[in-house]
Write a protein that holds these residues in place. Sequence first.
Motif, PDB file in Angstrom:
ATOM      1  N   UNK A  88       0.870  -1.178   0.000  1.00  0.00           N
ATOM      2  CA  UNK A  88       0.000   0.000   0.000  1.00  0.00           C
ATOM      3  C   UNK A  88       0.903   1.223   0.000  1.00  0.00           C
ATOM      4  N   UNK A  89       0.673   2.114  -0.966  1.00  0.00           N
ATOM      5  CA  UNK A  89       1.554   3.276  -1.101  1.00  0.00           C
ATOM      6  C   UNK A  89       0.763   4.573  -0.946  1.00  0.00           C
ATOM      7  N   UNK A  90       1.236   5.516  -0.137  1.00  0.00           N
ATOM      8  CA  UNK A  90       0.519   6.783   0.070  1.00  0.00           C
ATOM      9  C   UNK A  90       0.715   7.732  -1.113  1.00  0.00           C
ATOM     10  N   UNK A  91      -0.355   8.101  -1.748  1.00  0.00           N
ATOM     11  CA  UNK A  91      -0.248   9.004  -2.899  1.00  0.00           C
ATOM     12  C   UNK A  91       0.244  10.390  -2.483  1.00  0.00           C
ATOM     13  N   UNK A  92       0.041  10.729  -1.212  1.00  0.00           N
ATOM     14  CA  UNK A  92       0.457  12.050  -0.718  1.00  0.00           C
ATOM     15  C   UNK A  92       1.977  12.186  -0.587  1.00  0.00           C
ATOM     16  N   UNK A  93       2.682  11.063  -0.571  1.00  0.00           N
ATOM     17  CA  UNK A  93       4.147  11.078  -0.446  1.00  0.00           C
ATOM     18  C   UNK A  93       4.708  10.235  -1.587  1.00  0.00           C
ATOM     19  N   UNK A  94       4.802  10.807  -2.792  1.00  0.00           N
ATOM     20  CA  UNK A  94       5.127  10.009  -3.982  1.00  0.00           C
ATOM     21  C   UNK A  94       6.489   9.327  -3.949  1.00  0.00           C
ATOM     22  N   UNK A  95       7.479   9.879  -3.232  1.00  0.00           N
ATOM     23  CA  UNK A  95       8.816   9.264  -3.201  1.00  0.00           C
ATOM     24  C   UNK A  95       8.932   8.127  -2.189  1.00  0.00           C
ATOM     25  N   UNK A  96       7.884   7.926  -1.412  1.00  0.00           N
ATOM     26  CA  UNK A  96       7.931   6.919  -0.354  1.00  0.00           C
ATOM     27  C   UNK A  96       8.182   5.521  -0.932  1.00  0.00           C
ATOM     28  N   UNK A  97       7.497   5.172  -1.994  1.00  0.00           N
ATOM     29  CA  UNK A  97       7.611   3.828  -2.567  1.00  0.00           C
ATOM     30  C   UNK A  97       9.044   3.508  -2.978  1.00  0.00           C
ATOM     31  N   UNK A  98       9.645   4.383  -3.772  1.00  0.00           N
ATOM     32  CA  UNK A  98      10.984   4.103  -4.287  1.00  0.00           C
ATOM     33  C   UNK A  98      12.007   4.020  -3.163  1.00  0.00           C
ATOM     34  N   UNK A  99      11.925   4.919  -2.197  1.00  0.00           N
ATOM     35  CA  UNK A  99      12.908   4.924  -1.108  1.00  0.00           C
ATOM     36  C   UNK A  99      12.741   3.703  -0.204  1.00  0.00           C
ATOM     37  N   UNK A 100      11.506   3.296   0.040  1.00  0.00           N
ATOM     38  CA  UNK A 100      11.281   2.128   0.896  1.00  0.00           C
ATOM     39  C   UNK A 100      11.711   0.836   0.197  1.00  0.00           C
ATOM     40  N   UNK A 101      11.418   0.705  -1.083  1.00  0.00           N
ATOM     41  CA  UNK A 101      11.817  -0.507  -1.795  1.00  0.00           C
ATOM     42  C   UNK A 101      13.341  -0.593  -1.912  1.00  0.00           C
ATOM     43  N   UNK A 102      14.004   0.555  -2.042  1.00  0.00           N
ATOM     44  CA  UNK A 102      15.462   0.566  -2.116  1.00  0.00           C
ATOM     45  C   UNK A 102      16.077   0.048  -0.826  1.00  0.00           C
ATOM     46  N   UNK A 103      15.620   0.570   0.311  1.00  0.00           N
ATOM     47  CA  UNK A 103      16.217   0.129   1.575  1.00  0.00           C
ATOM     48  C   UNK A 103      15.757  -1.284   1.930  1.00  0.00           C
ATOM     49  N   UNK A 104      14.540  -1.671   1.529  1.00  0.00           N
ATOM     50  CA  UNK A 104      14.080  -3.050   1.730  1.00  0.00           C
ATOM     51  C   UNK A 104      15.052  -4.014   1.054  1.00  0.00           C
ATOM     52  N   UNK A 105      15.355  -3.749  -0.208  1.00  0.00           N
ATOM     53  CA  UNK A 105      16.218  -4.660  -0.958  1.00  0.00           C
ATOM     54  C   UNK A 105      17.637  -4.697  -0.397  1.00  0.00           C
ATOM     55  N   UNK A 106      18.148  -3.544   0.041  1.00  0.00           N
ATOM     56  CA  UNK A 106      19.492  -3.511   0.602  1.00  0.00           C
ATOM     57  C   UNK A 106      19.566  -4.287   1.922  1.00  0.00           C
ATOM     58  N   UNK A 107      18.570  -4.122   2.777  1.00  0.00           N
ATOM     59  CA  UNK A 107      18.565  -4.831   4.050  1.00  0.00           C
ATOM     60  C   UNK A 107      18.317  -6.322   3.852  1.00  0.00           C
ATOM     61  N   UNK A 108      17.533  -6.674   2.855  1.00  0.00           N
ATOM     62  CA  UNK A 108      17.295  -8.083   2.545  1.00  0.00           C
ATOM     63  C   UNK A 108      18.610  -8.754   2.131  1.00  0.00           C
ATOM     64  N   UNK A 109      19.385  -8.084   1.284  1.00  0.00           N
ATOM     65  CA  UNK A 109      20.676  -8.643   0.846  1.00  0.00           C
ATOM     66  C   UNK A 109      21.655  -8.751   2.020  1.00  0.00           C
ATOM     67  N   UNK A 110      21.690  -7.707   2.853  1.00  0.00           N
ATOM     68  CA  UNK A 110      22.583  -7.729   4.015  1.00  0.00           C
ATOM     69  C   UNK A 110      22.190  -8.858   4.967  1.00  0.00           C
TER      70      UNK A 110
END
Length: 310
Positions: free
Chosen positions: A116-138
């Motif tokens: 679920x992504x908040x339309x009011x904060x458009x950059x939230x999705x990209x920034x969260x998926x970026x750190x999700x993937x980095x922490x998953x790899x770590x």
Amino acid sequence: MSSIPHVDMSQYASDFEGFVQAIGEGYEVNGFVALTQHGIDSDIIHNALDISRELFALPDDVKKKYHLAGQGGARGYTPFGTEIAKDAKHVDLKEFWHVGREVEGTPKYAQLTPNVWPTEVPDFKQRMLTIFNELDKLGRRVLEGIAVYLGEDRDYFESRVNMGNSILRPLHYPPIIDEGTPSVRAGAHEDINVITLLVGSREPGLEVLSKSGEWIPVTIIDGAIICNVGDMLQRLTNGVLPSTTHRVVNPPAPYSHKSRYSIPFFLHFNPDVVIDALETCYGEDNPKQFPPITADEYLTERLREIGLIK
């Protein structure tokens, strides 16, 4: 100084055997370590924390549009005063948002529901998926070291976490208005999952329960990521690697008058993985403590205990 041992993640590439010993011994003694030289760019972490502040600054009625009732807080927004630590009497003083694994097409597991992504904060999705993937790899690199320390193949965990219902939790502890409240920011608890990686929040408050029964404040070293054992890994290792009780207490002024932000990443097994004690982790001196259970069954059981599933 930190009250938990440091593990230099650069050893993963330069001295894997040394890394295995450092990570294994750190967890066996403490259940908590601080990962330094982990390779995640500081901008990725700061960008994620900044966008979290922007998200939680939205009006309550806007945030509550993204609360999915009846889904146990698996995705989207969970309002202030919802979660309660197991066996606690008072709800935690926090609000949070859950981001899960993004899957293209039809997911293998029904538990991997859409984000679920908040339309009011458009950059939230990209920034969260970026750190999700980095922490998953770590997290998977950490698990390689744990696997070898336990006498398993280096890739033991890979096929067991590659489609896990792992959760990224941007978290906001608002300023404490009522200094006499019986609630704390996060009551004493153990994490449910396999391992947790925590970024952000240099303010005081995080404490770990030592084996002697004392609460030890944890100071996050600048740039380090705290990583602790969860109950699923404790169960898999028959208690060899302990899931240590921790909490976030209400800090003294002036810290209590400020918001606290952090982003834990809860790394989970694939839902159909059966959690049963490894053969290297039980015997006459340490008989099996727990019956086998699937990761999904265990997660559901625990979410009921903390009030996210009714």
